[in-house]
Structures are given as structure tokens and as C-alpha cells.
Design an enzyme around this catalytic site. Structure first.
Site, PDB file in Angstrom:
ATOM      1  N   PHE A  11       0.826  -1.208   0.000  1.00 22.59           N
ATOM      2  CA  PHE A  11       0.000   0.000   0.000  1.00 22.59           C
ATOM      3  C   PHE A  11       0.859   1.257   0.000  1.00 22.59           C
ATOM      4  O   PHE A  11       0.656   2.187   0.761  1.00 22.59           O
ATOM      5  CB  PHE A  11      -0.982  -0.023   1.179  1.00 22.59           C
ATOM      6  N   ALA A  13       2.710   4.115  -2.882  1.00 23.15           N
ATOM      7  CA  ALA A  13       2.118   5.046  -3.851  1.00 23.15           C
ATOM      8  C   ALA A  13       1.193   4.321  -4.838  1.00 23.15           C
ATOM      9  O   ALA A  13       0.076   4.778  -5.098  1.00 23.15           O
ATOM     10  CB  ALA A  13       3.227   5.773  -4.603  1.00 23.15           C
ATOM     11  N   LYS A 121       7.972  -5.373 -10.921  1.00 22.36           N
ATOM     12  CA  LYS A 121       8.831  -5.921 -11.982  1.00 22.36           C
ATOM     13  C   LYS A 121       9.739  -7.057 -11.527  1.00 22.36           C
ATOM     14  O   LYS A 121      10.071  -7.939 -12.306  1.00 22.36           O
ATOM     15  CB  LYS A 121       9.777  -4.824 -12.520  1.00 22.36           C
ATOM     16  N   GLU A 145       0.669  -5.197 -17.162  1.00 25.43           N
ATOM     17  CA  GLU A 145       0.943  -4.029 -18.010  1.00 25.43           C
ATOM     18  C   GLU A 145       1.683  -2.933 -17.250  1.00 25.43           C
ATOM     19  O   GLU A 145       2.561  -2.258 -17.795  1.00 25.43           O
ATOM     20  CB  GLU A 145      -0.391  -3.479 -18.552  1.00 25.43           C
ATOM     21  N   VAL A 148       5.728  -2.320 -17.210  1.00 28.25           N
ATOM     22  CA  VAL A 148       6.528  -1.714 -18.284  1.00 28.25           C
ATOM     23  C   VAL A 148       5.895  -0.403 -18.718  1.00 28.25           C
ATOM     24  O   VAL A 148       4.799  -0.374 -19.259  1.00 28.25           O
ATOM     25  CB  VAL A 148       6.626  -2.652 -19.516  1.00 28.25           C
ATOM     26  N   GLY A 150       4.626   2.213 -17.060  1.00 25.84           N
ATOM     27  CA  GLY A 150       3.565   2.876 -16.291  1.00 25.84           C
ATOM     28  C   GLY A 150       2.267   2.969 -17.070  1.00 25.84           C
ATOM     29  O   GLY A 150       1.717   1.949 -17.499  1.00 25.84           O
ATOM     30  N   GLU A 206      15.227   8.471  -6.647  1.00 24.70           N
ATOM     31  CA  GLU A 206      15.347   7.946  -5.285  1.00 24.70           C
ATOM     32  C   GLU A 206      16.633   8.477  -4.643  1.00 24.70           C
ATOM     33  O   GLU A 206      17.541   8.928  -5.334  1.00 24.70           O
ATOM     34  CB  GLU A 206      15.452   6.414  -5.330  1.00 24.70           C
ATOM     35  N   LYS A 221      12.523  -3.992 -17.324  1.00 25.11           N
ATOM     36  CA  LYS A 221      11.353  -3.815 -18.192  1.00 25.11           C
ATOM     37  C   LYS A 221      11.586  -4.492 -19.535  1.00 25.11           C
ATOM     38  O   LYS A 221      10.673  -5.087 -20.109  1.00 25.11           O
ATOM     39  CB  LYS A 221      11.066  -2.330 -18.372  1.00 25.11           C
ATOM     40  N   GLY A 313       4.359   7.269 -11.488  1.00 24.06           N
ATOM     41  CA  GLY A 313       3.341   8.071 -10.822  1.00 24.06           C
ATOM     42  C   GLY A 313       2.265   7.152 -10.286  1.00 24.06           C
ATOM     43  O   GLY A 313       1.976   6.112 -10.876  1.00 24.06           O
TER      44      GLY A 313
END
Lengths: 331, 170
Positions: A11, A13, A121, A145, A148, A150, A206, A221, A313
Site C-alpha cells: 500500500f 504510492a 517488476k 501491463e 513496463v 507505467g 530515489e 522492463k 506516478g
């Protein structure tokens, strides 16, 4: 109305984004006849379970204020094992060394015949073949989906929309952090370190940026793409990787004088899986700026097909998860 | 390589066929033929411009075959390189013998470094360079870049090459 009981495991982002889009899209989901009822949510320490449906708004706000989702002490793995539900949404953080909690969660979901949608991933880049086999053995639907690009549709585009085409090559930008840093280095004629610091300040990178800037994230990816679209059985060790840390502002200027931009490009075809900084003509569809992602597929029937969009995001990644969830249960 | 040739034909039937036969005999690929029938040279011949692709080794055979057929050649313009590529190098480019790096490409016989821009911001800091490479064909350009990558690996230089669709080898 078809009711689908689901758990959200992880839980952060992305997990919170999934809860938000389920709330925001209630009317639309009702219209297409699917009721996604979240019966359990787990983060790394706590859990909340409610057979009648968890109050998503309350959990999101509790996570924000108290840092926990509930008072139960069940782990994600235990939820998948013991709570009766159809779909697991796996949004735990990516770990490409061990696979993290995600790997165990996925195998557990398939063991119990549950469908699974994920943005994680790590497990897919490590054990793609085994996961697909486990899902098939139990008849579980398994879509990813969001792993890879977003929000940018890549896997489903190749698999469903472009069905019938043979895809011979995929090239693109699959890491928004690197794209942001390179774009800003060119705009400001500034060194890598300075623009990395800016990206960190804005939350695009990061604290430990290794995973992004050394091309590892892009490599993962590509492995998923190679396996899913090209039918390979690759792991991230099969990828040749060069990151962006050695790029100089002078190199970007020289490239620009020749009509090029420098981008971290991931490339997959039958003969190789490769991540490296490349020269992209300024007017080429792959030359997207900012933190955008882009993918260009070379197909035998349709020629090149290029898509671009936000590669990361919370809501953007959740949108890819929601799309997978709907595609499993819509008729 | 691509050859553009101005030849002169006598105004009698069958001359054009006679002129084009050597090109196909020596496996040349005809690109265009412009027959200026309305013009006449002071010698009373008809000027024709022929453009074709051929292997460099076969050009002399084509020329002698034309001469044997008594066809006048007014001008030959050969363009050996018609693929252009750019690459960027980053690292200690000068101190790792830039001459040797360039020579390795030039000595292939199918590609040449035709332009070099160098930026050296500070002593002991890595420098950056853009190299322009001309090559005989797309395939040759791709192999010249592969060769450059091999040398660069030994010299610890980073090579930034054009994307695949730009190299046309998809």
C-alpha cells in the site's frame, strides 16, 4: 453486476493509487457491470480485512496520518492464502535480487487459483517462465501491463491491439528519471551530478538512484518485454547495460550541434536485449523530453508504431492496473 | 558505390542498349538513364547521363567494356561514400591515442572519419567528442561503428551510437 473480491497487497504510492482509481471510477465500473470489492489490504506491517468491502477512503486517510492500513497483524502472504477472494493486486516494491515479498505472493496467489494483476517488476524479471507456468497450471489470469512503462500501453498493445503483427524490434525510453536528468542536463548545460540532485529534490529520483541511472530498471522492463512479446526466456542477466552516469554536458551539446539528443534507450529484438545511451535525431518520435516514456515497435504489417506517456506516478501506474483488472473480468 | 557517367552515343539505332549492357554484365544496378536526344554535342553525338551502383572493383571493367564498344565517356563522377553517421565518444579520448582510434576506421577501406569535434573542459576530466563517419553502405556504417565500439572498450571510452532505426538496420 459481477462482484469481484480483491486484495491489495502493498500500500505504497501504487497501492493507494489503485484504491483511489477504484473509488473514482465507481460510476463507470457500475456501467460496465463490474463491482470491485476490496476485501483486504496489507502494507509491510499491518492489514485491514472486511468481507463486506473495506472503506477505501478511510484506509487511504489512515495510511496518510498514521502510516498503517489497519490493526490486523496478517501479512500479505497470509491474506492471499487464507482470505477467500478472486483477484490479488500485487503492488509491493520491486526487488530484483531476491524478488522480494512479491515473488512469494505471486506463487501463493496461483497456488490458490487466484487471478493476479501486478506492477512489481522484480519477480517477472527474475522468474518469468516459472510464474507464467504456475498461473497456467492453476488457470489463473495474470496481467502486468503496469510493470513496463507505467501508464503507457506497451504489453497489451503488442499482444492484443497489434495481434497478427510480428514485432521485430522494440526501442524506447523506459525510465522517466533518466530522461528527466538528460533533458535537464541539455537544457541547463549542467553536469550530471547537479541534475541528479535536482531530480532527487523533485522526487523524480530515489535517494539511492543506482537502480534508475545505471539502467537496471530499464533492463528489467526489457526482460519482461522480451519474454512477453518475443517469447524469450530471459532474465536481467541477459541484458547488456550501460547507464547515464558518464554522460557529460559537452557530449549533449556536441550531439545537439549534429541534430541529436542523447537518451537512455532500451532495445529488444531476436538477437539482443540492450540498454545504452544512444543518439536520437531531434525530430524523431523517440526524442520525447521531460520525464516521459516512449516505445516504438517495428511491426511487419503496420510498420513502426510509437506510443508515449507517463512512465511512473501513483495514479498513472494504477490506471494500467485498473485496465488489466477490467480486461480480465469484462465478459 | 554510386557512379554518375556522362557518355556520348552515335545517332544510330541500338547504341543505348550497347551502352547499358556492360553495367548489367558486371552486376551493376542501374539507377537512372537520362537521354538528351534533343541535344547534340559539337561532335554530333547524343549526350546521355547514366547513374548506377556497382562494386568499386567492377568499375574499370565497365569502363573498358564501354571503350571497346567505341562509346565515348565524357565524365565519370564517383561517389564512394553515401552513408553518413555520427557517434559521440566520452572518456580520455586524446590520451588514449585518438590518431589510432581514427586510423582503425580509416584503414577499413569502407569507412572514414570525416569530421571530429572535441570538447575538453578540464585537465584530467573526461573529454567528449563527436565523430562523423562516412561509409560505403548502411551495413558498412554499422560495422564501422561496431569496430569503434571494440576499440573504445579497450580504451575505456563510452560510445554513444545512433538508435537502430536511424542506422536503418531494423
Amino acid at each position: 453486476m459481477k462482484t469481484i473480491r480483491l486484495s491489495i497487497i502493498g500500500f505504497g504510492a501504487v497501492g493507494q493509487g489503485v484504491a483511489k482509481v477504484i473509488l473514482d471510477k465507481q460510476v463507470y465500473l457500475e456501467k460496465i457491470g463490474i463491482d470491485f470489492k476490496v476485501v483486504a489490504i496489507a502494507d509491510s506491517r499491518t492489514a485491514v480485512i472486511d468481507e463486506d468491502g473495506v472503506d477505501l477512503a478511510a484506509v487511504i486517510s489512515r495510511k496518510k496520518t498514521e502510516g498503517t492500513v489497519g490493526s490486523e497483524k496478517l501479512t500479505g502472504l497470509e491474506i492471499i492464502e487464507t482470505i477467500d477472494h478472486e483477484l490479488v493486486v500485487e503492488t509491493t516494491p520491486t526487488n530484483i535480487v531476491t524478488g522480494g515479498a512479491g515473488l512469494g505472493n505471486m506463487f501463493m496467489a496461483f497456488k490458490h487459483g487466484r487471478d493476479l494483476v501486478t506492477s512489481n517488476k522484480g519477480p517477472l524479471a527474475m522468474k518469468y517462465g516459472e510464474l507464467i507456468a504456475a498461473a497456467e497450471a492453476s488457470g489463473s489470469k495474470f496481467l502486468f501491463e503496469a510493470t513496463v512503462g507505467g501508464a503507457m500501453p506497451v504489453l497489451n498493445l503488442a499482444r492484443d491491439v497489434l495481434a497478427g503483427n510480428k514485432i521485430t524490434n522494440v526501442e524506447g525510453i523506459f525510465n522517466g528519471t533518466c530522461n528527466y536528468i538528460l533533458t535537464r542536463m541539455m537544457e541547463e548545460h549542467a553536469p550530471y551530478e547537479q541534475m541528479l540532485a535536482e531530480a532527487q529534490e523533485l522526487g523524480y529520483a530515489e535517494t539511492d538512484p543506482t537502480y534508475d541511472v545505471e539502467g537496471i530498471d530499464t533492463a528489467c522492463k526489457l526482460v519482461i518485454l522480451a519474454n512477453c512479446v518475443f517469447g524469450m526466456n530471459a532474465t536481467h542477466e541477459d541484458v547488456t547495460v550501460t547507464g547515464i552516469t558518464k554522460i557529460t554536458p559537452e557530449a549533449l551539446m556536441l550531439a545537439q550541434n549534429d541534430g541529436y539528443v542523447i537518451k537512455l534507450i532500451g532495445e529488444v529484438n531476436d538477437s539482443r536485449i540492450n540498454v545504452a545511451p544512444k543518439l536520437v535525431p531531434i525530430d524523431h518520435p523517440l526524442a520525447v523530453g521531460g520525464s516521459l516514456n516512449v516505445a516504438s515497435m517495428q511491426t511487419d504489417l503496420s510498420g513502426p508504431i510509437t506510443v508515449t506517456g507517463r512512465g511512473a506516478g501513483s495514479i498513472e501506474t494504477a490506471s494500467a492496473i485498473l485496465s488489466d483488472m477490467i480486461s480480465i473480468y469484462r465478459d | 558505390m554510386r557512379v554518375s557517367m556522362d557518355i556520348e552515343l552515335k545517332d544510330i539505332p541500338g547504341q543505348l542498349l550497347l551502352a547499358l549492357r556492360p553495367v548489367s554484365e558486371f552486376k551493376g544496378n542501374l539507377i537512372s538513364v537520362v537521354h538528351h536526344h534533343e541535344k547534340r554535342t559539337p561532335r554530333g553525338t547524343i549526350p546521355v547521363n547514366v547513374v548506377f551502383e556497382t562494386k568499386p572493383d567492377n568499375l574499370n571493367s565497365i569502363i573498358s567494356s564501354l571503350e571497346d564498344s567505341d562509346i565515348g565517356i565524357a565524365r565519370i563522377d564517383e561517389k564512394r561514400y553515401f552513408e553518413h553517421g555520427a557517434v559521440i565518444l566520452i572518456g580520455h579520448i586524446v590520451h588514449t591515442d585518438i590518431q589510432d582510434t581514427i586510423d582503425t576506421i580509416d584503414n577499413t577501406g569502407y569507412a572514414e572519419v570525416v569530421d571530429l569535434n572535441l570538447s575538453m573542459p578540464k585537465i584530467k576530466k573526461p573529454s567528449s567528442a563527436s565523430l562523423k563517419i562516412d561509409a560505403v553502405s548502411k551495413e558498412h556504417l554499422a560495422s564501422a561503428i561496431e569496430l569503434l565500439k571494440e576499440i573504445a572498450k579497450k580504451k575505456d571510452l563510452l560510445v554513444i551510437e545512433p538508435i537502430k532505426s536511424e542506422l536503418g538496420a531494423v
